[in-house]
Design a protein around this motif. Sequence first.
Motif, PDB file in Angstrom:
ATOM      1  N   ARG A 394      44.954  14.738  31.036  1.00  0.00           N
ATOM      2  CA  ARG A 394      46.429  14.737  30.990  1.00  0.00           C
ATOM      3  C   ARG A 394      46.898  16.173  30.769  1.00  0.00           C
ATOM      4  O   ARG A 394      46.532  16.810  29.775  1.00  0.00           O
ATOM      5  N   TRP A 395      47.706  16.656  31.671  1.00  0.00           N
ATOM      6  CA  TRP A 395      48.110  18.064  31.678  1.00  0.00           C
ATOM      7  C   TRP A 395      49.624  18.193  31.623  1.00  0.00           C
ATOM      8  O   TRP A 395      50.349  17.320  32.097  1.00  0.00           O
ATOM      9  N   PHE A 396      50.081  19.302  31.034  1.00  0.00           N
ATOM     10  CA  PHE A 396      51.516  19.606  31.041  1.00  0.00           C
ATOM     11  C   PHE A 396      51.708  21.063  31.465  1.00  0.00           C
ATOM     12  O   PHE A 396      50.837  21.908  31.240  1.00  0.00           O
ATOM     13  N   LYS A 397      52.840  21.326  32.068  1.00  0.00           N
ATOM     14  CA  LYS A 397      53.132  22.676  32.548  1.00  0.00           C
ATOM     15  C   LYS A 397      53.429  23.588  31.363  1.00  0.00           C
ATOM     16  O   LYS A 397      54.316  23.320  30.564  1.00  0.00           O
ATOM     17  N   SER A 398      52.682  24.686  31.265  1.00  0.00           N
ATOM     18  CA  SER A 398      52.873  25.620  30.157  1.00  0.00           C
ATOM     19  C   SER A 398      53.500  26.936  30.584  1.00  0.00           C
ATOM     20  O   SER A 398      54.113  27.638  29.774  1.00  0.00           O
ATOM     21  N   SER A 399      53.349  27.297  31.859  1.00  0.00           N
ATOM     22  CA  SER A 399      53.977  28.529  32.357  1.00  0.00           C
ATOM     23  C   SER A 399      54.005  28.491  33.870  1.00  0.00           C
ATOM     24  O   SER A 399      53.397  27.605  34.500  1.00  0.00           O
ATOM     25  N   GLU A 400      54.715  29.429  34.445  1.00  0.00           N
ATOM     26  CA  GLU A 400      54.808  29.539  35.896  1.00  0.00           C
ATOM     27  C   GLU A 400      54.826  31.004  36.278  1.00  0.00           C
ATOM     28  O   GLU A 400      55.124  31.876  35.453  1.00  0.00           O
ATOM     29  N   LEU A 401      54.497  31.280  37.534  1.00  0.00           N
ATOM     30  CA  LEU A 401      54.387  32.660  37.995  1.00  0.00           C
ATOM     31  C   LEU A 401      54.763  32.727  39.470  1.00  0.00           C
ATOM     32  O   LEU A 401      54.277  31.925  40.272  1.00  0.00           O
ATOM     33  N   ILE A 402      55.641  33.661  39.797  1.00  0.00           N
ATOM     34  CA  ILE A 402      55.920  33.951  41.197  1.00  0.00           C
ATOM     35  C   ILE A 402      54.882  34.961  41.673  1.00  0.00           C
ATOM     36  O   ILE A 402      54.770  36.049  41.108  1.00  0.00           O
ATOM     37  N   ALA A 403      54.094  34.576  42.682  1.00  0.00           N
ATOM     38  CA  ALA A 403      53.007  35.426  43.148  1.00  0.00           C
ATOM     39  C   ALA A 403      53.426  36.213  44.382  1.00  0.00           C
ATOM     40  O   ALA A 403      54.111  35.694  45.260  1.00  0.00           O
ATOM     41  N   GLU A 404      53.027  37.464  44.423  1.00  0.00           N
ATOM     42  CA  GLU A 404      53.217  38.306  45.597  1.00  0.00           C
ATOM     43  C   GLU A 404      51.997  39.207  45.718  1.00  0.00           C
ATOM     44  O   GLU A 404      51.032  39.049  44.974  1.00  0.00           O
ATOM     45  N   ASP A 405      52.031  40.133  46.615  1.00  0.00           N
ATOM     46  CA  ASP A 405      50.875  40.993  46.810  1.00  0.00           C
ATOM     47  C   ASP A 405      50.594  41.826  45.568  1.00  0.00           C
ATOM     48  O   ASP A 405      51.486  42.468  45.013  1.00  0.00           O
ATOM     49  N   ASN A 406      49.343  41.770  45.101  1.00  0.00           N
ATOM     50  CA  ASN A 406      48.862  42.522  43.933  1.00  0.00           C
ATOM     51  C   ASN A 406      49.397  41.991  42.610  1.00  0.00           C
ATOM     52  O   ASN A 406      49.434  42.729  41.615  1.00  0.00           O
ATOM     53  N   THR A 407      49.791  40.738  42.544  1.00  0.00           N
ATOM     54  CA  THR A 407      50.183  40.137  41.267  1.00  0.00           C
ATOM     55  C   THR A 407      48.951  40.032  40.369  1.00  0.00           C
ATOM     56  O   THR A 407      47.952  39.408  40.745  1.00  0.00           O
ATOM     57  N   PRO A 408      48.972  40.634  39.171  1.00  0.00           N
ATOM     58  CA  PRO A 408      47.787  40.608  38.305  1.00  0.00           C
ATOM     59  C   PRO A 408      47.596  39.248  37.638  1.00  0.00           C
ATOM     60  O   PRO A 408      48.560  38.540  37.324  1.00  0.00           O
ATOM     61  N   ILE A 409      46.353  38.899  37.415  1.00  0.00           N
ATOM     62  CA  ILE A 409      45.976  37.702  36.662  1.00  0.00           C
ATOM     63  C   ILE A 409      45.161  38.165  35.459  1.00  0.00           C
ATOM     64  O   ILE A 409      44.106  38.798  35.613  1.00  0.00           O
ATOM     65  N   CYS A 410      45.676  37.864  34.252  1.00  0.00           N
ATOM     66  CA  CYS A 410      45.018  38.294  33.016  1.00  0.00           C
ATOM     67  C   CYS A 410      44.475  37.080  32.261  1.00  0.00           C
ATOM     68  O   CYS A 410      44.600  35.938  32.715  1.00  0.00           O
ATOM     69  N   SER A 411      43.901  37.311  31.094  1.00  0.00           N
ATOM     70  CA  SER A 411      43.271  36.236  30.326  1.00  0.00           C
ATOM     71  C   SER A 411      44.248  35.109  30.017  1.00  0.00           C
ATOM     72  O   SER A 411      43.876  33.933  30.023  1.00  0.00           O
ATOM     73  N   TRP A 412      45.513  35.468  29.729  1.00  0.00           N
ATOM     74  CA  TRP A 412      46.500  34.434  29.394  1.00  0.00           C
ATOM     75  C   TRP A 412      46.900  33.595  30.605  1.00  0.00           C
ATOM     76  O   TRP A 412      47.556  32.568  30.452  1.00  0.00           O
ATOM     77  N   ASN A 413      46.519  34.036  31.810  1.00  0.00           N
ATOM     78  CA  ASN A 413      46.734  33.225  33.005  1.00  0.00           C
ATOM     79  C   ASN A 413      45.526  32.336  33.305  1.00  0.00           C
ATOM     80  O   ASN A 413      45.575  31.522  34.228  1.00  0.00           O
ATOM     81  N   LYS A 423      48.161  39.637  19.631  1.00  0.00           N
ATOM     82  CA  LYS A 423      46.822  39.141  19.319  1.00  0.00           C
ATOM     83  C   LYS A 423      45.888  39.155  20.524  1.00  0.00           C
ATOM     84  O   LYS A 423      44.703  38.882  20.392  1.00  0.00           O
ATOM     85  N   ALA A 424      46.433  39.432  21.690  1.00  0.00           N
ATOM     86  CA  ALA A 424      45.615  39.454  22.906  1.00  0.00           C
ATOM     87  C   ALA A 424      44.829  40.766  22.954  1.00  0.00           C
ATOM     88  O   ALA A 424      45.327  41.796  23.409  1.00  0.00           O
ATOM     89  N   SER A 425      43.595  40.714  22.485  1.00  0.00           N
ATOM     90  CA  SER A 425      42.791  41.932  22.412  1.00  0.00           C
ATOM     91  C   SER A 425      42.296  42.373  23.785  1.00  0.00           C
ATOM     92  O   SER A 425      42.061  43.558  24.024  1.00  0.00           O
ATOM     93  N   ASP A 426      42.130  41.410  24.699  1.00  0.00           N
ATOM     94  CA  ASP A 426      41.642  41.728  26.039  1.00  0.00           C
ATOM     95  C   ASP A 426      42.823  41.726  27.012  1.00  0.00           C
ATOM     96  O   ASP A 426      43.329  40.674  27.398  1.00  0.00           O
ATOM     97  N   ARG A 427      43.284  42.914  27.387  1.00  0.00           N
ATOM     98  CA  ARG A 427      44.431  43.037  28.281  1.00  0.00           C
ATOM     99  C   ARG A 427      44.017  43.472  29.693  1.00  0.00           C
ATOM    100  O   ARG A 427      44.857  43.838  30.509  1.00  0.00           O
ATOM    101  N   GLU A 428      42.730  43.422  29.959  1.00  0.00           N
ATOM    102  CA  GLU A 428      42.218  43.822  31.261  1.00  0.00           C
ATOM    103  C   GLU A 428      42.677  42.842  32.340  1.00  0.00           C
ATOM    104  O   GLU A 428      42.743  41.627  32.117  1.00  0.00           O
TER     105      GLU A 428
END
Length: 491
Positions: A394-413, A423-428
Amino acid sequence: MARIRRALLMNGNEIEYVETENPPRGGMKYTYFTPDKSYVIQFFNDPANANDPKIQDRIKAIIGRYNPTVSEENGGAKGNDSITAEYFSKRFCWPVDIVVKPQFGIVCPSYPKNFFFGDNASQILNIKGKDKKSNWFTGKSRKYLNSSETGDFRSMLQMSILLARSLRRMHQAGLAHSDLSCNNVLVDPRSGTCVIIDIDSLVVPGLYPPEVIGTRGYVAPEVLQTLGMSREDRKFPSVQTDLHSMAVLIYEYIFLRHPIIGPKIYSQDPEEDDHLCLGKCATFIEDPDDTSNRPDNLSYTIKDLGPYLEELFIRAFCQGLHSPKERPTAMEWERGLVKTWNLLHRCTNPNCEKKYFILYDTSKPVCPFCGMKIKNKTIMKLDFMTQRKGYTGRWFKSSELIAEDNTPICSWNLYSNVYPDEKASDREVKAYIKYEDEKYYLVNLAADNLLSPDGSIIPRGHATEITDRSTFRLVRDKNSLLLHAELFENI
């Protein structure tokens, strides 16, 4: 003539400072620099303030147990670890020590260099070396600044997130700033960063009363309205008044105008008119139910920011303008701003001053600042889903993102237990979205166990296509987010 002096600190150490004949003076203190200008030594203009035990106790508490720039282990704010302490040390110019001789004073870090204007900041204004107070960028002086200084819509939105996050941390520590304004938050639109200053006058609720009422244009209406009343009836600076001041600053960063100072005349007497405008009769210039203070030239409004920020501004400047308890908290602002950040899209007009806009309505992919429609044939919206605890599948929507060319994906994604805060120590950047030949691809840069729509591992340096209605877990991990992609035709 400048002379090198020594100051004795409370910890027993000494620090050198350069004593000058006419040091810079503020409302309460004057300032000397250390020889290398990495720190400032500040003494009180009024000796009575320097000798006031309540002021001394407050500053000791601010430097110690309420300090978000020091870990709890080292005597700082409760709940602080070394990562959060390091993060907030860049968001505040927090006092680091107390001077006991030649008189009571404080030691603070100097402002980082990017918060001072350089040689080429303006061809007209003589501002080299001046600190970057936000009204340089949001007021009439903005037009005299070189374009390299003014940033864009994206950088101003980032500054707003950092301001809300910093104030949220301050409030969590039990403190209120009491004079949050364009003078006490320095900004750098080029990098999208800000720093809160004048920390030593913070209010500790229930312990240390405020010493100032605030700065014109940022003082909460209830404080201005009750000036002159008995102490029992007056409203003093507090966490709730901070929330008004912060909302004003965020509105100014985004719209380059004041949310309350509009065309409406409240009195023929200029002084009374100003008092009513910002106090008892304060009216939001974008109030949907009262247009009496609305300017004629609102080329873009809170509706252009999408639902998250529109709702927050309505709460701050309609429901909360004269009802402090209705104001959104700093945490609510932080979350709403981050959600809005995820809806950013580049403007395809190379001459657009703002360069980015909020694409919250996929049926209207038009920049509100310049009127240019985006050129992509399709728009991809990514919904990130979190699994409900204790309810497998069972899933619920927690966030959304408009994607385009070169949109970064990080740990929180990728993970449900990571949030893009202090608190996000890894921002790579772990992966990114590639838009090529009318198709969207997920490219793995540095993610472990990144999954494709068919459930196979995407090796680093490889990519997989994301198609319309693709739904899949992003990583092979119990905390993985579920991604649902949707394509919209740009008609």
